[in-house]
Design an enzyme around this catalytic site. Sequence first.
Site, PDB file in Angstrom:
ATOM      1  N   ASP A  80      38.794  41.221  39.888  1.00 52.61           N
ATOM      2  CA  ASP A  80      38.190  39.889  39.977  1.00 52.61           C
ATOM      3  C   ASP A  80      38.162  39.275  38.580  1.00 52.61           C
ATOM      4  OD1 ASP A  80      36.613  37.778  41.321  1.00 52.61           O
ATOM      5  OD2 ASP A  80      35.023  38.489  40.012  1.00 52.61           O
ATOM      6  N   ASP A  94      33.289  36.700  47.026  1.00 53.34           N
ATOM      7  CA  ASP A  94      34.346  35.684  46.945  1.00 53.34           C
ATOM      8  C   ASP A  94      34.685  35.142  48.329  1.00 53.34           C
ATOM      9  OD1 ASP A  94      34.363  36.242  44.309  1.00 53.34           O
ATOM     10  OD2 ASP A  94      36.461  36.841  44.160  1.00 53.34           O
ATOM     11  N   THR A 153      39.448  32.579  40.126  1.00 55.90           N
ATOM     12  CA  THR A 153      38.947  32.827  38.768  1.00 55.90           C
ATOM     13  C   THR A 153      40.064  33.308  37.834  1.00 55.90           C
ATOM     14  OG1 THR A 153      38.224  34.991  39.551  1.00 55.90           O
ATOM     15  CG2 THR A 153      36.563  33.280  39.413  1.00 55.90           C
ATOM     16  N   THR A 154      41.003  34.086  38.372  1.00 53.77           N
ATOM     17  CA  THR A 154      42.138  34.526  37.550  1.00 53.77           C
ATOM     18  C   THR A 154      43.107  33.368  37.349  1.00 53.77           C
ATOM     19  OG1 THR A 154      41.908  36.739  38.515  1.00 53.77           O
ATOM     20  CG2 THR A 154      43.939  36.275  37.314  1.00 53.77           C
TER      21      THR A 154
END
Length: 563
Positions: free
Chosen positions: A63, A393, A96-97
């Site tokens: 994550d 998520d 998020t990445t």
Amino acid sequence: MAHMIKPQIILLKDGTDASQGKGQIISNINACQAVVSIVKSTLGPRGMDKLIEEGNGTTITNDGATVMKKLNIVHPAARILVDISKAQDNEVGDGTTSVVVITGELLKEAKHFLEDGLVAPQIIKGYRTACNLAIQKLMDMAVDLKEKSAEEKRAMLIRCAETTLNSKLVADYKTFFAQMSVDAITMLGDDLSVSSVGIKKVTGGSVTDTLLVEGVCFKKCFSYAGFEQQPKRFENAKILLLNLELELKAEKDNAEVRITDPDQYQSIVDAEWNIIYEKLDLIAKSGANVVLSRLAIGDLATQYFADRNIFCAGRLEVEDLERTRRATGAEVQTTAQGITPSVLGSCGLFEEKQVGAERFNFFTKCEKTKTATILIRGGAQQFIDEAERSLNDSLMIVRRAMKNTKVVGGGGAIEMELSRYLREYARTISGKQQLVINYFARALEVIPMTLAQNSGADGTKVLNQLRQKHAAAGPEGRWFGVDCMNCTVCDAFQNYIWEPVLVKESALNAATEAACLILSIDETVKNPQSEKPQAGPKGKGKGKGMGMPMGKGRGRGARVLKG
């Protein structure tokens, strides 16, 4: 006569480090690139995990927000990447990445411009223009599923959750967890607060033993002797929630008593017992058969409730107490006086059950249910922790998709289409902006390229195939993205690789803002740690450069650079 250069005075404390100019911007970009290279390999279904070792144990995760947070980055510019990944996680939950990778690629392209002599404000202007155009095109392309039936909407939500879980450690059970996420959010009704979904972890068993509880459950609290004599199951339970300590010691903590005669001591002890018995009698008369308190319920109270067939539990977590309040409709009381039936909550079934090695209290069949609890099971603790992050998520995505029913194709499809659109737009304008917008378009291709590389495919070959599909196929080919499992290209929309449009909108905005912010920093000033002055009158302290008026004190307050 040679022109005399005046000495330049910089009013900075001795030891202050000041870096500036184009070199400073490039230095900041290099620091960000180093961070991006760490998280880049976690992108996509075939992305790798990171093992981060800390003083309190190890974390295995892919994550982006968790990796960024655990890295403890100290570089001031690179910390901006941590902030945007955290913001993306809080706002949307997924991507998020992606947001970090896109920011890194935008900065990489900007670095070439800076080295070629283009000034940062021109690059920033071009990036902002390109971002606005991309967001506008994104909204035009998004497919709205608002008019679909309830079954189709549910299927859409499950597919969005599955797309999120594809890249997680629990990808093998993505359908199981996606359905659970949709069911949990559906239980919340109109109040779509993620805090209403509790996630509890119990080591042991298979991951498929994970439970979704329609209501509240939490681990059995700390209990005193007499607890085992209490009933562990009630139908149509009446629940009283307290923020009140029911222990003997509570009274002597709050008062000071002075006595002149030793015989008076017994009357003080009796008064303490009378006070706590009065509280307990009032609670028992309220009609509640389940009493929960945020503060301790002592051994005397525990035995008292056991004798009257009342269940009690003290030292509840604040989150558990709040979710129990939402589920049962009870109001938290701070006193035992004036308890009326209207402040009691109710639930169809209360029971205490064994889950793995732990005992849990379950509140189910609540008429006012606005909460859900997911009980995660699994082997290693690290696996359960990562399953919790994955579920978080998934829940966030379902919640957002439920509010905003527009979706786009995943797998890099939307990035390729936006890239194609921006390239075409760039040809219609002239000047330096054409170049900047063109390179913004190229930066967006980093997502499909990274997805292909992380899957073990030839990134350049896959990217060329996607460019050809998007350029030639028209509207039908705009949803072609990377098929990470077969290392080729596929129609992401037809293969149900869907993502809420909100994820992409937030990622593009955040990445552009972060890149522009880093490009706009042309000077970094690092102040040395201030030393505390020794005690003394103002103006006479012995600390370095502290307590002295400016201009005095042997030049400690300033550096003089002579031309």
